[in-house]
Design an enzyme around this catalytic site. Sequence first.
Site, PDB file in Angstrom:
ATOM      1  N   GLU A  98       0.847  -1.197   0.000  1.00 17.45           N
ATOM      2  CA  GLU A  98       0.000   0.000   0.000  1.00 17.45           C
ATOM      3  C   GLU A  98       0.884   1.249   0.000  1.00 17.45           C
ATOM      4  O   GLU A  98       1.974   1.263   0.584  1.00 17.45           O
ATOM      5  CB  GLU A  98      -0.868  -0.020   1.261  1.00 17.45           C
ATOM      6  CG  GLU A  98      -1.757   1.184   1.480  1.00 17.45           C
ATOM      7  CD  GLU A  98      -2.514   1.108   2.799  1.00 17.45           C
ATOM      8  OE1 GLU A  98      -3.446   1.904   2.981  1.00 17.45           O
ATOM      9  OE2 GLU A  98      -2.168   0.252   3.643  1.00 17.45           O
TER      10      GLU A  98
ATOM     11  N   LYS B 143      -9.405   2.278  -2.066  1.00 19.02           N
ATOM     12  CA  LYS B 143      -9.660   1.661  -0.759  1.00 19.02           C
ATOM     13  C   LYS B 143     -11.085   1.937  -0.304  1.00 19.02           C
ATOM     14  O   LYS B 143     -11.545   3.089  -0.292  1.00 19.02           O
ATOM     15  CB  LYS B 143      -8.647   2.196   0.263  1.00 19.02           C
ATOM     16  CG  LYS B 143      -8.610   1.421   1.573  1.00 19.02           C
ATOM     17  CD  LYS B 143      -7.434   1.911   2.405  1.00 19.02           C
ATOM     18  CE  LYS B 143      -7.234   1.068   3.657  1.00 19.02           C
ATOM     19  NZ  LYS B 143      -6.037   1.515   4.413  1.00 19.02           N
TER      20      LYS B 143
ATOM     21  N   CYS C 180      -5.215  -3.237   2.620  1.00 18.49           N
ATOM     22  CA  CYS C 180      -4.963  -3.232   4.061  1.00 18.49           C
ATOM     23  C   CYS C 180      -6.228  -3.406   4.910  1.00 18.49           C
ATOM     24  O   CYS C 180      -6.724  -4.505   5.066  1.00 18.49           O
ATOM     25  CB  CYS C 180      -4.195  -1.969   4.440  1.00 18.49           C
ATOM     26  SG  CYS C 180      -3.346  -2.090   6.038  1.00 18.49           S
TER      27      CYS C 180
ATOM     28  N   VAL D  49       0.219  -2.671  10.647  1.00 20.96           N
ATOM     29  CA  VAL D  49       0.832  -2.117  11.851  1.00 20.96           C
ATOM     30  C   VAL D  49       0.646  -3.110  12.994  1.00 20.96           C
ATOM     31  O   VAL D  49      -0.173  -4.023  12.911  1.00 20.96           O
ATOM     32  CB  VAL D  49       0.212  -0.754  12.213  1.00 20.96           C
ATOM     33  CG1 VAL D  49       0.418   0.236  11.072  1.00 20.96           C
ATOM     34  CG2 VAL D  49      -1.281  -0.889  12.531  1.00 20.96           C
TER      35      VAL D  49
END
Length: 290
Positions: A44, A115, A148, A175
């Site tokens: 991404e 997205k 993501c 993350v």
Amino acid sequence: MTGFILAGIQFEPAFGDPAANIETSSRLIREAAAAGARLVVLPEAASAGYMFTDREDARRNAEPVPDGPVCSAWAALAAELDLWIVAGITELAGEKVYNAAVLMGPEGHVGTFRKAHLWNFEKELYDRQEDGFPVFRTPLGNIGIGICYDAWFPETFRSAALGGADLLALPSNWVPVPGQPEDAPVMANLMCMTAAHSNQFFVAGVSRTGSERDQGFIGRSLIVGPDGWPLAGPAGGDEEAIVLAEVDLIGSRKERLGNPFNQPLGDRRTDVYRTGDFTPDSSDLTGNTA
């Protein structure tokens, strides 16, 4: 023969430096091509980084698709190397800015996915897409794309599967998740695995490494087969890496979709599924129903 090598390219994009990202991604795409890859997936926001401070910061780092410098460089590579590229990009579309991913092929721009589910501060940076989950037909097979946080929604994978996707490419910036056990796969890997299994298709979850403006990223890119088990990866958490897997999107359809024991797409009970629009409100969060 319809099989080919699929590559996931994990690296640390340079924030605000498209030229550097062209150089790094081109080097790694060439390495993947030398290993036989016909389709490569990048993370991404691979064009200019991710941790923008505000919408204007995102706009300054965005480029038009397909004519911007990074997109044009990827298109030239796809043509030269006779392969397909899925890569995250910050897209400028008139007055709008999108967290997007492009699909480039040997003959140019195939399509763009924007997205669908904006995470946390992204709601302040990007416009919302209204295009759904397109599936792009290619000679390699039918390719769906998510980005993501889209993986946190089973509808992403199911929408692509119902559109005929053989593969869901998932450029990501994963993350750390609080409470992650050290002896278990990271949450993002688990979601890729379960989604591949329940939708009977391949998933390529490709994340970035490093840190940006105090936000760390965990890597762990992987390629998952339709049975839910990894074919390649997960890669390490802080290393530049290329994960490679031999896949057959077209030739595997009969086996994937004709399983005599379970057919998650064919056995759906749409007549009994709830279709409400529940969103937690203050009473749900506090437990106070008075």
